[in-house]
Design a protein around this motif. Structure first.
Motif, PDB file in Angstrom:
ATOM      1  N   UNK A 125       0.812  -1.218   0.000  1.00 32.39           N
ATOM      2  CA  UNK A 125       0.000   0.000   0.000  1.00 32.39           C
ATOM      3  C   UNK A 125       0.845   1.267   0.000  1.00 32.39           C
ATOM      4  N   UNK A 126       2.167   1.145  -0.110  1.00 32.08           N
ATOM      5  CA  UNK A 126       3.042   2.318  -0.053  1.00 32.08           C
ATOM      6  C   UNK A 126       2.663   3.388  -1.071  1.00 32.08           C
ATOM      7  N   UNK A 127       2.127   2.973  -2.200  1.00 36.08           N
ATOM      8  CA  UNK A 127       1.794   3.927  -3.271  1.00 36.08           C
ATOM      9  C   UNK A 127       0.735   4.930  -2.831  1.00 36.08           C
ATOM     10  N   UNK A 128      -0.015   4.632  -1.776  1.00 36.38           N
ATOM     11  CA  UNK A 128      -1.053   5.554  -1.295  1.00 36.38           C
ATOM     12  C   UNK A 128      -0.478   6.697  -0.464  1.00 36.38           C
ATOM     13  N   UNK A 129       0.809   6.610  -0.130  1.00 36.81           N
ATOM     14  CA  UNK A 129       1.437   7.654   0.684  1.00 36.81           C
ATOM     15  C   UNK A 129       2.544   8.348  -0.087  1.00 36.81           C
ATOM     16  N   UNK A 130       3.225   9.247   0.584  1.00 39.48           N
ATOM     17  CA  UNK A 130       4.343   9.953  -0.039  1.00 39.48           C
ATOM     18  C   UNK A 130       5.333  10.384   1.041  1.00 39.48           C
ATOM     19  N   UNK A 131       6.531  10.699   0.606  1.00 39.79           N
ATOM     20  CA  UNK A 131       7.613  11.023   1.535  1.00 39.79           C
ATOM     21  C   UNK A 131       7.270  12.210   2.415  1.00 39.79           C
ATOM     22  N   UNK A 132       6.607  13.218   1.841  1.00 38.76           N
ATOM     23  CA  UNK A 132       6.275  14.419   2.606  1.00 38.76           C
ATOM     24  C   UNK A 132       5.311  14.092   3.752  1.00 38.76           C
ATOM     25  N   UNK A 133       4.349  13.215   3.486  1.00 41.20           N
ATOM     26  CA  UNK A 133       3.394  12.831   4.533  1.00 41.20           C
ATOM     27  C   UNK A 133       4.090  12.048   5.638  1.00 41.20           C
ATOM     28  N   UNK A 134       5.003  11.142   5.257  1.00 44.98           N
ATOM     29  CA  UNK A 134       5.737  10.362   6.258  1.00 44.98           C
ATOM     30  C   UNK A 134       6.589  11.281   7.137  1.00 44.98           C
ATOM     31  N   UNK A 135       7.223  12.260   6.510  1.00 48.76           N
ATOM     32  CA  UNK A 135       8.038  13.214   7.265  1.00 48.76           C
ATOM     33  C   UNK A 135       7.155  14.024   8.218  1.00 48.76           C
TER      34      UNK A 135
END
Length: 295
Positions: A125-135
């Motif tokens: 499901x990683x494609x549903x997120x992005x680096x900016x959101x994780x940060x």
């Protein structure tokens, strides 16, 4: 005559020393200017040189070189092991099966309520997120954990060549590559009950920290629009702990009915005197079905 010769010799010696001093000063200036030019070229003309210098700065700790904050690696675990706040009723909100299309909405609710939480992501499901959101999550005090790549028990827990450890290891490496965050916190799909003793030992050997739960919202059972059932289910289980100071670890999923129920759940817990904490990989509380204090 002797005095004149002596005087001339002294003058010549002084002149010679002065010339040597000037030569040394000039040489130093040339080397300094040259070094500055070389350093400037390294930083302005070569991205690989920048990276090399940063790596050296991180490796040669004896020099106490400081890496700019934006280039420092991100960790989801604080240096000092956290634990349930002393003298407080503590609740850990945890959310599985993301990142989903609802992730940012969950973050908005939790940030507004000042309720940090832990999220366990599925690799597929990683494609549903992005680096900016994780940060953003890490910066806001949330914790990100791993929940396997496939979430498929027939693969994870099969008798021959189970994929539990390999999926968690792959997911840890891939998530670090795409986000800059390395996390060792994991949750076994459907709980650690399904892990064999061998898998439990492998989990420890691979540096993973596993957490289960003691309250199950069962939110996956209810259809969208039935947030009331999610709330009532959590409420009844929380009431069962009335009079106890045992920390609560609540299992949710990134579902729409859970999102709708979340503000009411948070208010209910707060009214009962609970404070909210995020579960970290070096948490002093060990909550697992194996009752293993080292898992």
């Amino acid at each position: 005559m002797r005095q004149n010769r002596s005087s001339k010799t002294t003058q010549n010696n002084k002149s010679s020393k002065f010339k040597w001093l000037i030569a040394i000063v000039l040489s130093t200036l040339v080397l300094t200017i040259g070094g500055l030019v070389l350093t400037n070229n390294l930083f302005t003309n070569s991205a690989s040189s920048k990276e090399l210098l940063v790596l050296k700065a991180e490796a040669v700790s004896v020099q106490h070189w400081k890496v700019p904050a934006k280039q420092q690696s991100i960790s989801s675990a604080p240096k000092d092991p956290p634990g349930p706040a002393a003298g407080k009723k503590v609740v850990y909100l945890t959310f599985d099966d993301g990142p989903s299309i609802h992730l940012k909405q969950f973050l908005e609710v939790l940030e507004k309520e000042k309720a940090p939480a832990s999220f366990f992501f599925v690799g597929n499901e990683f494609a549903n997120g992005d680096k900016e959101t994780y940060q953003r999550m890490i910066d806001s005090g949330f914790v990100i954990g791993l929940h396997s790549y496939t979430h498929n028990p027939k693969k994870l827990y099969r008798k021959k060549d189970p994929t539990f450890i390999s999926e968690m290891s792959r997911e840890r490496d891939d998530f670090e590559r795409i986000s800059g965050i390395r996390t060792n916190l994991i949750r076994a799909p459907y709980g650690s009950t399904y892990l064999t003793n061998t898998q439990v030992e492998q989990t420890k050997q691979n540096g993973f920290r596993l957490v289960d739960w003691n309250i199950d919202s069962n939110d996956w059972r209810y259809s969208p629009g039935n947030s009331g059932a999610v709330y009532q289910n959590v409420l009844s289980q929380v009431n069962a702990y009335e009079g106890s100071n045992e920390p609560l670890v609540i299992l949710f999923h990134e579902r729409k009915n859970t999102l709708d129920a979340l503000p009411r759940v948070i208010k209910m817990l707060r009214d009962k005197g609970y404070v909210f904490q995020a579960y970290h990989e070096n948490e002093t509380l060990h909550q697992n079905f194996k009752k293993d204090p080292n898992l």
